[in-house]
Design an enzyme around this catalytic site. Structure first.
Site, PDB file in Angstrom:
ATOM      1  N   LEU A  37       0.868  -1.174   0.000  1.00  0.00           N
ATOM      2  CA  LEU A  37       0.000   0.000   0.000  1.00  0.00           C
ATOM      3  C   LEU A  37       0.907   1.227   0.000  1.00  0.00           C
ATOM      4  O   LEU A  37       1.992   1.201   0.584  1.00  0.00           O
ATOM      5  CB  LEU A  37      -0.896   0.038   1.246  1.00  0.00           C
ATOM      6  CG  LEU A  37      -1.967  -1.043   1.400  1.00  0.00           C
ATOM      7  CD1 LEU A  37      -2.684  -0.878   2.740  1.00  0.00           C
ATOM      8  CD2 LEU A  37      -2.964  -1.003   0.255  1.00  0.00           C
ATOM      9  N   ASP A  38       0.459   2.305  -0.637  1.00  0.00           N
ATOM     10  CA  ASP A  38       1.221   3.554  -0.587  1.00  0.00           C
ATOM     11  C   ASP A  38       1.381   3.989   0.866  1.00  0.00           C
ATOM     12  O   ASP A  38       0.552   3.664   1.722  1.00  0.00           O
ATOM     13  CB  ASP A  38       0.489   4.654  -1.357  1.00  0.00           C
ATOM     14  CG  ASP A  38       0.483   4.420  -2.859  1.00  0.00           C
ATOM     15  OD1 ASP A  38       1.254   3.562  -3.317  1.00  0.00           O
ATOM     16  OD2 ASP A  38      -0.303   5.087  -3.556  1.00  0.00           O
ATOM     17  N   LYS A  39       2.415   4.765   1.119  1.00  0.00           N
ATOM     18  CA  LYS A  39       2.696   5.226   2.480  1.00  0.00           C
ATOM     19  C   LYS A  39       1.489   5.917   3.103  1.00  0.00           C
ATOM     20  O   LYS A  39       1.159   5.694   4.271  1.00  0.00           O
ATOM     21  CB  LYS A  39       3.892   6.170   2.460  1.00  0.00           C
ATOM     22  CG  LYS A  39       4.280   6.720   3.828  1.00  0.00           C
ATOM     23  CD  LYS A  39       5.500   7.620   3.747  1.00  0.00           C
ATOM     24  CE  LYS A  39       5.864   8.185   5.106  1.00  0.00           C
ATOM     25  NZ  LYS A  39       7.068   9.054   5.044  1.00  0.00           N
ATOM     26  N   THR A  60      -1.673   5.641   2.202  1.00  0.00           N
ATOM     27  CA  THR A  60      -2.917   4.856   2.117  1.00  0.00           C
ATOM     28  C   THR A  60      -2.988   3.932   3.324  1.00  0.00           C
ATOM     29  O   THR A  60      -2.012   3.274   3.674  1.00  0.00           O
ATOM     30  CB  THR A  60      -2.943   4.018   0.824  1.00  0.00           C
ATOM     31  OG1 THR A  60      -2.834   4.887  -0.306  1.00  0.00           O
ATOM     32  CG2 THR A  60      -4.229   3.216   0.723  1.00  0.00           C
TER      33      THR A  60
END
Length: 384
Positions: free
Chosen positions: A151-153, A155
């Site tokens: 997951l993106d940082k 998100t």
């Protein structure tokens, strides 16, 4: 694996986690001190046997088979990578993220602001905390859990970690084969004209950004498809949407929503200054991996839901969105029975109460989109 009685010739039983794996990869996974060159030599000279028969390095194994391994073969000078000692605070942080554990997986609710993996300037991340879940100590310690997706940082939400190399391979196959179903919640600026539809727009790395930013590229991009549904709206100011990525491109949901003119609230990277709402709405990104449905290696289905982070829940309440209006059911249908509106509201209130209780007293931690192409959503239902 269980060694046989012979002190010189070793015998191992292929475990269910290793069913279907190639012989050379079985060695890399279970006997990493023995290099590929030695495995090839042993196979060529018939010293490795599987159920008494000669094999090649690329032959696949089946659970229950017996692998005969000759003595020796260890590469000199190779030492296992030492595990980093975690502080009590780091262990507590890792365990606080756990929302479900099974024989094959540990499911986390990743908070926003915590990177999934490390980088040149990132030293605190989920991968660095996974030693907190290693069972046993020293030479008798179990395998280190492994990340199988990211997951993106910024998100938050459901992040699956595999307990063993075998389960990691199984889950990775589900993700790469697109059979894993991921449902996200997002708050977006404005309201999409089409209430339910599909965004089909290829993505590529934006030149000049060092691969840190993606953009729509109709000619050279990789296909990217996102289905979405507007759950509720606040006039023309904002909307709450459910998203299901049917492909897994970097920053896919963020780029797609910005490209149709409705960036995710708080996503300044792709929405610029227009991505921020005034009032009491947090400037953090409002994108949350709400639910994951994936087949388990030993059969059955893993179905997990993650509660919203504090800033997202507060924004929902401030705008007046009722979490009970959605149970994050898959956009392509679900076998789960429908809950009544009253049941959904009751569940939402219970979740919010539990969330606030868990967070009470917790210490708070510290360019505009490309206009080259603006895809339009393909209608999937009536407008609202």
């Amino acid at each position: 694996m269980k060694p046989g009685p012979d002190d010189k010739v070793r015998q191992f039983t292929v475990q269910p986690d290793d069913d279907g794996i190639r012989l050379d990869r079985w060695f890399k996974r279970n006997l990493p001190q023995i290099g590929f060159g030695m495995v090839s030599k042993w196979a060529r000279t018939g010293q490795i046997r599987v159920d008494g028969k000669r094999v090649k390095p690329d032959d696949r194994l089946a659970a229950g088979q017996i692998v005969r391994v000759p003595p020796g073969g260890e590469q000199t000078g190779r030492k296992p990578k030492p595990r980093r000692e975690l502080s009590e605070a780091e262990i507590a942080e890792a365990r606080a993220m756990v929302i479900k554990q099974t024989k094959s997986a540990i499911v986390l609710n990743k908070p926003p602001g915590l990177a999934t993996q490390g980088g040149s300037k990132t030293h605190h991340h989920v991968d660095g905390l996974l030693d907190a879940f290693v069972e046993g100590e020293g030479e008798g310690a179990g395998p280190r859990p492994r990340l199988v997706h990211r997951l993106d940082k910024d998100t938050s939400g459901v992040l699956l970690v595999a307990r063993t190399p075998g389960s990691a391979a199984s889950y990775s196959k589900r993700f790469s084969g697109r059979s894993a179903r991921k449902i996200y919640w997002a708050l977006v600026v404005g309201v999409p004209e089409v209430a339910e539809g599909t965004i089909d727009a290829p993505l590529a790395k934006q030149p000049g950004t060092g691969g840190e930013k993606m953009h729509i590229d109709e000619e050279g991009g990789q296909r990217a498809v996102t289905r979405y549904r507007v759950v509720d709206k606040a006039g023309n100011r904002a909307a709450w949407v459910e998203l299901e990525p049917l492909t897994g491109r970097t920053h896919q949901l963020r780029v797609h929503l910005a490209a149709i003119g409705h960036p995710i609230v708080g996503d300044g990277k792709y929405g610029g200054k227009d991505a921020f709402l005034t009032g009491q709405i947090s400037r953090k990104m409002h994108l949350h991996a709400r639910r994951l449905i994936i087949a388990q290696p030993d059969g059955g289905k893993l179905d997990v839901t993650a509660e919203l982070p504090e800033h997202f829940a507060a924004s929902m309440e401030s705008i007046g969105f009722d979490e009970g209006l959605s149970d994050a059911s898959p956009l392509r249908g679900d076998d789960a029975p429908e809950r009544s509106k009253a049941e959904k509201k009751q569940a939402a209130r219970a979740h919010a109460k539990q969330y606030r209780k868990a967070r009470r007293g917790e210490r708070r931690t510290r360019s505009t989109p490309t206009k080259k192409s603006k895809p339009t959503a393909k209608p999937g239902s009536r407008k609202r």
